[in-house]
Design an enzyme around this catalytic site. Structure first.
Site, PDB file in Angstrom:
ATOM      1  CE  LYS A  64      -3.539  -2.878   0.224  1.00 52.77           C
ATOM      2  NZ  LYS A  64      -4.155  -3.032  -0.856  1.00 52.77           N
ATOM      3  CE1 TYR A 278      -8.939  -9.485   2.999  1.00 54.90           C
ATOM      4  CE2 TYR A 278     -10.206  -9.069   4.825  1.00 54.90           C
ATOM      5  CZ  TYR A 278      -9.265  -8.797   4.061  1.00 54.90           C
ATOM      6  OH  TYR A 278      -8.476  -7.881   4.366  1.00 54.90           O
ATOM      7  CE1 TYR A 304      -5.396  -8.507   0.867  1.00 53.68           C
ATOM      8  CE2 TYR A 304      -4.645  -8.188   3.276  1.00 53.68           C
ATOM      9  CZ  TYR A 304      -5.671  -8.090   2.446  1.00 53.68           C
ATOM     10  OH  TYR A 304      -6.600  -7.235   2.510  1.00 53.68           O
TER      11      TYR A 304
END
Length: 347
Positions: A64, A278, A304
């Site tokens: 990010k 998730y 992730y």
């Protein structure tokens, strides 16, 4: 400016497409590109390389940070004094937004949603959430809600109090944030070229879609023959492909690229390693985290990068990638969340 460069030698030309867009310096670039010899030997397949975007800096690093160079750049150009974003309780994105805002003197409001249920006390108080608090972010909790309308409401409340808020979407995967991985993709291509490595594929975790979209746009801009394979961390294939395409087209429009012929076919997503959902690691996720740590001292996360590595390992064992080939694993970060998932490593 609608025509793309056609040769890899034109990467400098491609990079100039990004120059007009506001940007701040956050990333410790270029991040390292390392060969994973012990992991490659253990898997008895291709030579695996890792692009260390877990080492971008900014409160522990992660992918990010690349997006935030452009997102915070735009916020400052618009004279914003507050950034507002959303994510799950253990959001890597939220942590990095809070860190970037702190560095540039901006207030942060984090909307943390209960997207992942049934987790214990460690999940609710440790990992990324602990760091969010340390970074002095204002934290607002909500159930498993659609975040966009809530973020818009918070922004209106801030404006009513005389502030200038900037809303950053979940994952930072809008037109502006995606430019971060156009830059990151060009960086990776330059490193591969300098090393003389003819990699076939870059494999990475795909969630909000901006990382994959930026990488795909970079390869097209540079005329590079490098496939981009996203291992979905939550969504089924078609939904995930839609996210990537939306981010890719938005970023292309932002920098004036209209030549996107056959881009749909280039968006490759594998959703077989999502596991229970998730934020919920499967046994193969935990196994992948263990083998990366035990062979290379490489720390992955359960949400992730662990799922992406599980996908890469399975594909190697199935013969998708073979000896003599070179494959790049893009490490998107997230090890800060490991403490929140201690129970998954208890056995």
């Amino acid at each position: 400016m609608g025509e793309l460069p056609r040769q890899a030698d034109d990467r400098g030309v491609a990079a100039r497409w990004l120059a007009p867009h506001p940007r701040v310096a956050i990333v410790h670039a270029p991040t390292a590109l390392e060969r994973l010899d012990r992991l490659s030997h253990a898997l008895d397949g291709p030579t695996v390389w890792v692009k260390r975007d877990d080492c971008t800096g900014l409160a522990g690093g992660g992918n990010k940070a690349r997006k935030l160079e452009f997102l915070i750049g735009e916020a400052l150009a618009d004279a914003a004094d507050t950034v507002i974003t959303a994510g799950a309780v253990q959001s890597n994105h939220a942590r990095q937004v809070a860190a970037a805002a702190a560095r540039f003197g901006l207030r942060t409001i984090l909307l943390l949603t209960e997207t992942v249920t049934g987790r214990g006390d460690a999940y609710q108080n440790n990992g990324n959430l602990l760091l969010d608090r340390l970074l002095r972010a204002e934290i607002r909790r909500a159930g498993d809600v659609e975040s966009a309308p809530v973020l818009a409401r918070i922004a209106e409340e801030e404006r009513a109090q005389g502030r200038r808020p900037c809303v950053i979407p979940v994952g930072g995967s809008n037109a502006v944030g995606t430019l971060g991985y156009v830059a990151g993709g060009l960086e990776l291509l330059a490193q591969l070229g300098a090393l003389g490595v003819n990699a076939t594929t870059v494999v990475h975790a795909t969630g909000s879609g901006g990382t994959q979209a930026g990488l795909l746009l970079a390869t097209r801009m540079a005329g590079a023959a490098l496939d981009v394979l996203g291992i979905s961390v939550g969504a089924p294939v078609e939904r995930q492909r839609g996210r990537v395409l939306q981010a890719l087209r938005a970023a292309a429009a932002r920098i004036g690229i209209s030549d996107l012929h056959a881009v749909d076919a280039a968006v490759a997503v594998d959703d077989r390693f999502v596991g229970p959902g998730y934020g919920r690691p499967a046994a193969e996720t935990i196994a992948a985290i263990r083998i990366a740590a035990e062979t290379e001292g490489l720390l992955l996360d359960p949400v992730y990068s662990g799922k992406a590595m599980a996908g890469l390992i399975a594909l190697i064992r199935a013969g998708r990638f073979r000896r003599g080939q070179h494959v790049v694993f893009l490490h998107t970060g997230g090890a800060q969340a490991l403490g929140a998932y201690a129970d998954d490593f208890a056995s």
